[in-house]
Design a protein around this motif. Structure first.
Motif, mmCIF file in Angstrom:
data_model
loop_
_atom_site.group_PDB
_atom_site.id
_atom_site.type_symbol
_atom_site.label_atom_id
_atom_site.label_comp_id
_atom_site.label_asym_id
_atom_site.label_seq_id
_atom_site.Cartn_x
_atom_site.Cartn_y
_atom_site.Cartn_z
ATOM 1 N N MET F 32 52.443 22.798 41.270
ATOM 2 C CA MET F 32 50.954 21.902 41.282
ATOM 3 C C MET F 32 49.994 22.768 42.382
ATOM 4 N N ARG F 33 50.477 22.692 43.387
ATOM 5 C CA ARG F 33 49.684 23.673 44.466
ATOM 6 C C ARG F 33 49.057 24.668 43.963
ATOM 7 N N LEU F 34 50.002 25.754 43.329
ATOM 8 C CA LEU F 34 49.522 27.027 42.826
ATOM 9 C C LEU F 34 48.620 26.742 41.805
ATOM 10 N N ARG F 35 48.704 25.616 41.108
ATOM 11 C CA ARG F 35 47.620 25.349 39.995
ATOM 12 C C ARG F 35 46.287 25.140 40.570
ATOM 13 N N ALA F 36 46.484 24.113 41.533
ATOM 14 C CA ALA F 36 45.313 23.819 42.313
ATOM 15 C C ALA F 36 44.416 25.093 42.891
ATOM 16 N N ASP F 37 45.285 25.960 43.342
ATOM 17 C CA ASP F 37 44.643 27.243 43.872
ATOM 18 C C ASP F 37 44.395 28.156 42.833
ATOM 19 N N GLY F 38 44.357 27.827 41.695
ATOM 20 C CA GLY F 38 43.980 28.834 40.562
ATOM 21 C C GLY F 38 45.102 30.028 40.492
ATOM 22 N N LEU F 39 46.118 29.933 40.675
ATOM 23 C CA LEU F 39 47.206 31.256 40.590
ATOM 24 C C LEU F 39 47.820 30.885 39.399
ATOM 25 N N PRO F 59 44.765 38.383 42.562
ATOM 26 C CA PRO F 59 43.972 39.675 42.821
ATOM 27 C C PRO F 59 44.652 40.786 42.490
ATOM 28 N N ASP F 60 46.196 40.816 42.698
ATOM 29 C CA ASP F 60 47.140 41.838 42.572
ATOM 30 C C ASP F 60 48.413 41.523 42.608
ATOM 31 N N ALA F 61 49.348 42.538 42.278
ATOM 32 C CA ALA F 61 50.562 42.283 42.295
ATOM 33 C C ALA F 61 51.220 41.922 43.551
ATOM 34 N N THR F 62 50.683 42.141 44.647
ATOM 35 C CA THR F 62 51.246 41.913 46.086
ATOM 36 C C THR F 62 50.830 40.170 46.178
ATOM 37 N N LEU G 55 51.599 57.675 39.516
ATOM 38 C CA LEU G 55 50.991 56.765 40.450
ATOM 39 C C LEU G 55 49.653 56.538 40.347
ATOM 40 N N TRP G 56 49.156 55.523 39.937
ATOM 41 C CA TRP G 56 47.692 55.114 39.837
ATOM 42 C C TRP G 56 47.140 54.052 40.594
ATOM 43 N N GLU G 57 45.969 53.779 40.873
ATOM 44 C CA GLU G 57 45.518 53.063 41.636
ATOM 45 C C GLU G 57 44.140 52.453 41.107
ATOM 46 N N ALA G 58 44.176 50.997 41.022
ATOM 47 C CA ALA G 58 43.035 50.694 39.917
ATOM 48 C C ALA G 58 42.851 49.204 40.342
ATOM 49 N N PRO G 59 41.666 48.396 40.340
ATOM 50 C CA PRO G 59 41.254 47.302 40.798
ATOM 51 C C PRO G 59 42.052 46.382 39.840
ATOM 52 N N ASP G 60 42.333 46.498 38.448
ATOM 53 C CA ASP G 60 43.321 45.640 37.759
ATOM 54 C C ASP G 60 43.564 46.488 36.627
ATOM 55 N N ALA G 61 44.197 45.735 35.653
ATOM 56 C CA ALA G 61 44.988 46.427 34.575
ATOM 57 C C ALA G 61 43.728 46.971 33.603
ATOM 58 N N THR G 62 42.737 46.141 33.594
ATOM 59 C CA THR G 62 41.491 46.421 32.448
ATOM 60 C C THR G 62 40.944 47.683 33.018
ATOM 61 N N ALA G 63 40.592 47.883 34.252
ATOM 62 C CA ALA G 63 40.202 49.170 34.919
ATOM 63 C C ALA G 63 41.332 50.448 34.485
ATOM 64 N N LEU G 64 42.444 50.041 34.608
ATOM 65 C CA LEU G 64 43.389 50.999 34.327
ATOM 66 C C LEU G 64 43.573 51.259 32.988
ATOM 67 N N HIS G 65 43.332 50.583 32.345
ATOM 68 C CA HIS G 65 43.337 50.864 30.694
ATOM 69 C C HIS G 65 42.197 51.720 30.289
ATOM 70 N N ALA G 66 41.096 51.407 30.901
ATOM 71 C CA ALA G 66 39.881 52.176 30.728
ATOM 72 C C ALA G 66 40.083 53.489 31.067
ATOM 73 N N ALA G 67 40.842 53.838 32.213
ATOM 74 C CA ALA G 67 41.094 55.247 32.719
ATOM 75 C C ALA G 67 42.012 55.959 31.824
ATOM 76 N N LEU G 68 43.261 55.239 31.493
ATOM 77 C CA LEU G 68 44.083 55.678 30.652
ATOM 78 C C LEU G 68 43.723 55.968 29.262
ATOM 79 N N SER G 69 42.788 55.275 28.549
ATOM 80 C CA SER G 69 42.127 55.500 27.374
ATOM 81 C C SER G 69 41.128 56.451 27.077
ATOM 82 N N SER G 70 40.706 56.983 28.607
ATOM 83 C CA SER G 70 39.663 57.986 28.420
ATOM 84 C C SER G 70 40.191 59.229 28.355
#
Lengths: 91, 91, 91, 91, 91, 91, 91, 91, 91, 91
Positions: F32-39, F59-62, G55-70
């Motif tokens: 519920m907390r993670l929902r409230a935080d938008g995760l 924001p990312d996988a981490t 090994l790639w670095e991108a802000p998110d999966a959408t940006a990664l897809h844009a790079a790969l599909s280019s």
């Protein structure tokens, strides 16, 4: 109808040697009975494993299941059954 | 004996629309015949795929193969057959 | 030594009916020869598929490969070979 | 909507015979109730395994889950659910 | 009832650019229609692939299949459907 | 960024009912907390299994890993994470 | 955010040598650009295959897809993407 | 360092007999050269398949890839490489 | 030579908290040593799992095995090793 | 006839250090004997695992099974056997 049946037996670690021996003898006796009844036709060992491949003949899958589940080691066997059709060259 | 049979049909890209239509009608007619003969008991579509799951009844796997291979689309079908045993609750 | 051999044959779409028929007859003739020579012992059809399971006997895997690759349809067969050991109950 | 549901039951080795027997009877009683309610339509045994394939009907996956999880053996069952669509030939 | 649907589209190499463009536009238009009708609720792209994951809602698998097979690219799509049940935390 | 996360929970057989109940309540509170935080954005149950599919945003996988490993049942969860890209039709 | 990306490239048999050469040069040029932009960080070859791990670095999966599909070879690449989280020992 | 390398060769159906023969001779000549150079140490045939298992020795995976990709049939080979460590009993 | 190494650690349920803590600290210390020695170059966490992906460099697979098996958690790690070749773009 | 044999050994957690040590010594002694008898020809370690790949030679699968099952650790080994045919280039 013939079936190709594979099974791998894994007795629990906790089972004592006497119980194992008794179970294997009962298994052998039951298998001999199924051979005599014409259900079990051939048995091969998969090299390197506690697994066998067998050629069975039964009127249908229900009778085959009854035969397989009559084996004393059945509770510890992982079994897969493949139905076989007669090949035109065999007739 | 009952069998659960899955098949997915993939007609070649090069096949023309007329031939496809004719083949599908022949398929349907043959399936209807197999239903009338009591071999094909039920058919479901796998959602999203050109695939079906069917419940078949045949004396054995040889008779089942004869029925399946009599379907006009058989050369383009990928088929898997699973044997079924009667469940004690059904009797 | 015995081997369980599975193969699935997929002739190319472009192959004409005459060539297919000729190939199948040559295949059957060659298989008969391998039976006469004691290499091919039993053959079953996998229901619903252009696939067979066979029980073969050969001195070793090299002789088995020679027998299998002598089949006229060999270039279009997908083959898997499983070595079998004698089961103690068979002796 | 119909579903094809497969489950394999594996009671813990440590469970006593009395508890097993009681559990199996409760399972059977609950299954009978689900049949009476029209949720469970057919059940087959997978030959050689402690597994069954069943044809279920439920308004949706939520109702199906409620039915499945009401089975007394549910905590020890490994379940897979496949949604089925109506085949045009059935209508 | 909700479904998680994955599909990967593979147009034939031989298809010309004009036909591809036309097909993609028709696909988009049809998808928009399915959204308006409440069948298609969300769509994500699988990064690096011509594949999408979608959240769909339909009365049952038959209605879902009708929606999916109405997509112009359906003949070239490989589709898998997973039924979803409501989670208690969502209610 | 959105992620599709699947997990299946398997509490040890030896865990007592009180501990299970407490753990499930703590799990629910944390979710519920993670929902409230938008995760955590959506959760579905996989019918027939102690498994869920969830739609998460982080924001990312981490950050996603930090959220997932903050769940009290995490030590007993088998988790798989699939990254999602935005689909052009969604924008 | 970092991603581990695997791809295997399979140019069509019918593609001529000149077109292949041109495509590979365009691919290399584009990859160099993605390195300069900080998206592509490392590339390894999988020995024995026309496959690479990157090994790639991108802000998110959408940006990664844009790079790969280019990448010019993208239409013939089979790509899988694995999200990576920072390991505590790295920080 | 030693590597276990498996490859299966599939020449295109359209390739003529003369080209096949020439390619196989070139392959054999190149393999002989790699043996003479100490890279290729042993080769076995997988019975029933156009596949081989080989024991190779190379300073590293980069040198191994150079050797493998120098084989004339490399464009039609599906290759997998497994690194091997020295076993204590061998030293 | 570089290797991509994946491992997933599963300490036994019966292990006490103190032993776990001690083991993790020893693991970290040993990993730091392997970094200082140039064997361990990068480490990433697989989100949602007690698993890591690492980039290692070692003269050969024997030296890599020695490094991996020197980790205190090695007896509880499931490890897979993938050899990497240098990509031409990296040189 | 040669065989490629892979095995992975997993001694039970409950086994004490003394028993493990004794078992490993007995294993080594038995392996040495099988080498002397010409059955075991080469052994490699799979890096990162308690697994080995071995090259064995035996008259047939029955003799190979006898050799493998004579190893003291056999009850805890997961074994797979692959038959090898002689490659024409080796003769």
């Amino acid at each position: 109808m013939e079936f190709l049946v594979r099974f791998e037996t894994r007795l629990p670690d906790a089972m004592g040697d006497a119980e194992r021996k008794e179970l294997r003898e009962a298994e052998r006796a039951r298998a001999m009975r199924l051979r005599a009844d014409g259900l079990l036709k051939r048995l091969w060992r998969v090299p390197g494993r506690r697994a066998v491949v067998g050629l069975w003949e039964a009127p249908d899958a229900t009778a085959l299941h009854a035969a397989l589940s009559s084996l004393p080691q059945f509770p510890w066997m992982d079994v897969t059954v493949e139905p076989l059709a007669t090949h035109p060259q065999e007739t």
